[in-house]
Design an enzyme around this catalytic site. Structure first.
Site, PDB file in Angstrom:
ATOM      1  N   SER A  84      32.618  -3.595  -1.471  1.00  0.00           N
ATOM      2  CA  SER A  84      32.708  -2.259  -2.054  1.00  0.00           C
ATOM      3  C   SER A  84      31.992  -1.169  -1.261  1.00  0.00           C
ATOM      4  O   SER A  84      32.100   0.002  -1.626  1.00  0.00           O
ATOM      5  CB  SER A  84      32.182  -2.276  -3.494  1.00  0.00           C
ATOM      6  OG  SER A  84      33.167  -2.806  -4.353  1.00  0.00           O
ATOM      7  N   TYR A 124      32.824   2.065 -13.881  1.00  0.00           N
ATOM      8  CA  TYR A 124      33.095   1.567 -12.537  1.00  0.00           C
ATOM      9  C   TYR A 124      34.504   1.021 -12.456  1.00  0.00           C
ATOM     10  O   TYR A 124      34.911   0.171 -13.247  1.00  0.00           O
ATOM     11  CB  TYR A 124      32.078   0.499 -12.180  1.00  0.00           C
ATOM     12  CG  TYR A 124      32.050   0.133 -10.715  1.00  0.00           C
ATOM     13  CD1 TYR A 124      31.360   0.919  -9.808  1.00  0.00           C
ATOM     14  CD2 TYR A 124      32.700  -1.001 -10.253  1.00  0.00           C
ATOM     15  CE1 TYR A 124      31.314   0.583  -8.462  1.00  0.00           C
ATOM     16  CE2 TYR A 124      32.667  -1.348  -8.914  1.00  0.00           C
ATOM     17  CZ  TYR A 124      31.972  -0.549  -8.026  1.00  0.00           C
ATOM     18  OH  TYR A 124      31.931  -0.877  -6.691  1.00  0.00           O
ATOM     19  N   ASN A 179      37.345  -0.381  -9.602  1.00  0.00           N
ATOM     20  CA  ASN A 179      37.925  -0.689  -8.297  1.00  0.00           C
ATOM     21  C   ASN A 179      39.356  -0.163  -8.210  1.00  0.00           C
ATOM     22  O   ASN A 179      39.794   0.282  -7.148  1.00  0.00           O
ATOM     23  CB  ASN A 179      37.905  -2.203  -8.069  1.00  0.00           C
ATOM     24  CG  ASN A 179      36.514  -2.725  -7.859  1.00  0.00           C
ATOM     25  OD1 ASN A 179      35.819  -2.319  -6.953  1.00  0.00           O
ATOM     26  ND2 ASN A 179      36.090  -3.636  -8.730  1.00  0.00           N
TER      27      ASN A 179
END
Length: 433
Positions: free
Chosen positions: A66, A168, A170
C-alpha cells in the site's frame, strides 16, 4: 548533498538500526534507507533468494504493497497541477456511463475523496473475496481484472455521505488510478512512469516484476509475486532501496532530486508539496490523511533526545509504540494491542481490519486541512504477499526512513512498530539534537 553511504553505517546508526533488522522476518532479507539532512545511508541484510545465496542489495526489488498509494496520490497532485483533472471532479466524469457505483447524487464522490479514503466505498470490490479463497497462499487477485471491476462497481454500495468519514478503501485508491489513466488516455503503469518515476529517476520502480526481485518465503516455501490487475494503483508497485532514497529526498526537499528541464517539471514540484498536506482532521485518535500519506503529530516529549548515559539502550525501550495490525492486502489482520504511546501503522486491507494506521474503518473527520509542522511525521505502510514496506519522513527535521523487508508478512506488526520508533528516535537525535 553527500553521496549515499552503502554498507555498514556508522556505529551509532548501526546500533539504532539493529531492532529493525531483528524485527524483519529471518526468512527474508531487508534494506533500510536513512536520511539525516545531507547524510544518506543504505544498509542491507540477509538474502533475496536463499537457494542462490544472493544477498539483498540497494537495487533488490521489493513489493511496496500500500505504499503504492503514495505514488497514486502524487500522480493525482501532478495531474491537478497541470489542470488535466480537478480534485473535486466527480468520478462519473472518467467512468463509462453504466459503471458508476450507487451513491447519493447530491454529493458525488470526487477524486479527492478516493485519495483520502473518504469516498464511502468498501475496502475491496464486490466479488473479490469469494474468488480469492482457493488462491489465498498463491495469487488471490490475479484473475480479477479491470473488466471485472467495471462490472462490480454498479453493484457497490456507498456507505454514508462522501467526504464525511474516513474508511480505508483499497478499492477507492485503485479506482483513482484507473480514473487518472482514463483521463490521460494511458495505462496506469505507463502514466506513472512518465509523470512520476521517470522524472524522479526511479528506474527500478514499476508494477511489473523485474530483475533482482526479493523472494518471500512462508513455512520455508517461496511465495509467488503479488498480482493485482484490477487495482494496481492501490498496491502493485515494486521498488528498490536506491529508488526509495530518491523518493524520500524528493519529498523532503523540492530541489533534492534534479528534475528534467521541461516546462511541466513545475507541476511535479507543486505536487510534491501538495501530497503531504493533511486533508482530514484526524478525529478519534486516528491519523490525518494527506494525498495517499498518513500524518501524525508526535506525542509530547517524543521529539526530545534520549537520556544521556544510555548508549546501549534498545530503541524499542527508548520510546513508545502503539501496536497495530499490519496485515496483508485483502486479508484481515490480527487485532493490534496498544503497547506504548507512539503511533504505528496498519496496512491491513481485509474487509474487517482496521484502516491505515489502525484508525479503524469508521474514523471520523474528513473535512479538515492543514500543514506539516514541527514534531509531526508523514508516513505509510505496505504489506504484500511476500514483503513489508515502511516509508516515513519529517520535513521540518529533514529526516527520512524507508524499510523494505522480505519474508513472512505475519511479522509485519513488529517491523512496523520498530520502524516508527526508529524514525521517532532519528528525529529526536538529528532534528532536535
Amino acid at each position: 548533498m553527500n553521496a549515499p553511504l552503502y554498507g555498514p553505517p556508522d556505529p551509532e546508526l548501526d546500533r539504532l538500526l539493529r531492532p529493525l533488522f531483528r524485527a524483519a522476518a529471518p526468512a527474508g532479507g531487508a534494506a533500510v534507507v536513512v536520511i539525516r539532512g545531507d547524510e544518506r545511508t543504505v544498509a542491507c541484510r540477509g538474502h533475496a533468494v536463499r537457494s542462490a545465496e544472493r544477498p539483498v542489495r540497494a537495487d533488490t526489488r521489493f513489493e511496496l504493497g500500500s505504499v503504492t498509494k503514495t505514488f497514486t496520490g502524487l500522480l493525482l497532485a501532478e495531474m491537478a497541477a497541470r489542470g488535466e483533472v480537478g480534485y473535486d471532479d466527480p468520478i462519473d466524469r472518467y467512468l463509462p456511463a453504466d459503471a458508476a457505483p450507487g451513491y447519493p447524487q447530491e454529493r458525488p464522490i470526487t477524486l479527492l475523496h478516493l485519495a483520502t479514503h473518504t469516498s464511502g466505498l468498501p475496502r475491496l470490490p464486490d466479488g473479490v473475496q469469494p474468488g480469492q479463497v482457493p488462491r489465498w497462499f498463491t495469487r488471490p487477485y490475479a484473475t480479477f481484472g479491470p473488466a471485472h471491476l467495471l462490472r462490480a462497481l454498479p453493484r457497490t454500495a456507498v456507505r454514508g455521505t462522501p467526504g464525511t468519514q474516513v474508511r480505508y478503501s483499497n478499492l477507492g485508491c485503485g479506482l483513482l488510478g484507473l480514473l487518472l489513466a482514463n483521463a490521460a488516455g494511458q495505462r496506469y503503469d505507463d502514466l506513472l512512469t512518465a509523470r512520476v518515476c521517470g522524472p524522479l529517476g526511479l528506474v527500478d520502480t514499476s508494477c511489473g516484476p523485474g530483475r533482482e526481485e526479493d523472494a518471500g518465503y512462508r513455512r520455508g516455501r517461496r511465495v509467488p509475486s503479488f498480482r493485482l490487475p484490477a487495482l494496481p494503483a492501490a498496491a502493485a508497485l515494486r521498488s528498490t532501496a536506491d529508488d526509495m532514497l530518491r523518493y524520500l529526498q524528493a519529498h523532503l526537499a523540492l530541489d533534492a532530486v534534479p528534475l528534467p528541464e521541461r516546462a511541466d517539471a513545475a507541476a511535479l514540484r507543486t505536487a510534491l508539496n501538495e501530497v503531504r498536506r493533511p486533508r482530514t482532521d484526524g478525529r478519534r485518535g486516528g491519523p490525518r490523511i494527506c494525498l495517499g500519506w498518513n500524518h501524525r503529530a508526535l506525542p509530547a516529549g517524543a521529539a526530545e533526545p534520549r537520556a544521556a548515559g544510555k548508549p546501549g539502550a534498545s530503541v524499542a525501550a527508548a520510546g513508545a509504540v502503539v501496536g497495530a495490525a499490519a496485515g496483508v492486502f485483502g486479508r484481515p489482520a490480527a487485532a493490534g494491542k496498544p503497547v506504548l504511546p507512539v503511533p504505528a501503522a496498519s496496512d491491513a486491507a481485509g474487509p474487517d481490519a482496521a484502516g491505515a494506521d489502525g484508525a479503524g474503518a469508521d474514523a471520523a473527520g474528513a473535512d479538515g486541512a492543514g500543514s506539516v509542522e514541527a514534531g509531526e511525521v508523514v508516513y505509510h505502510v505496505g504489506a504484500a504477499r511476500r514483503s513489508t514496506a515502511f516509508v516515513g519522513f519529517s520535513p521540518r527535521a529533514q529526516v527520512g526512513l524507508a524499510v523494505l523487508a522480505g519474508g513472512q508478512p505475519l511479522r509485519s506488526r513488529a517491523l512496523v512498530q520498530s520502524a516508527h520508533e526508529t524514525l521517532r528516535v532519528l528525529i529526536a537525535e538529528f532534528g532536535e539534537g
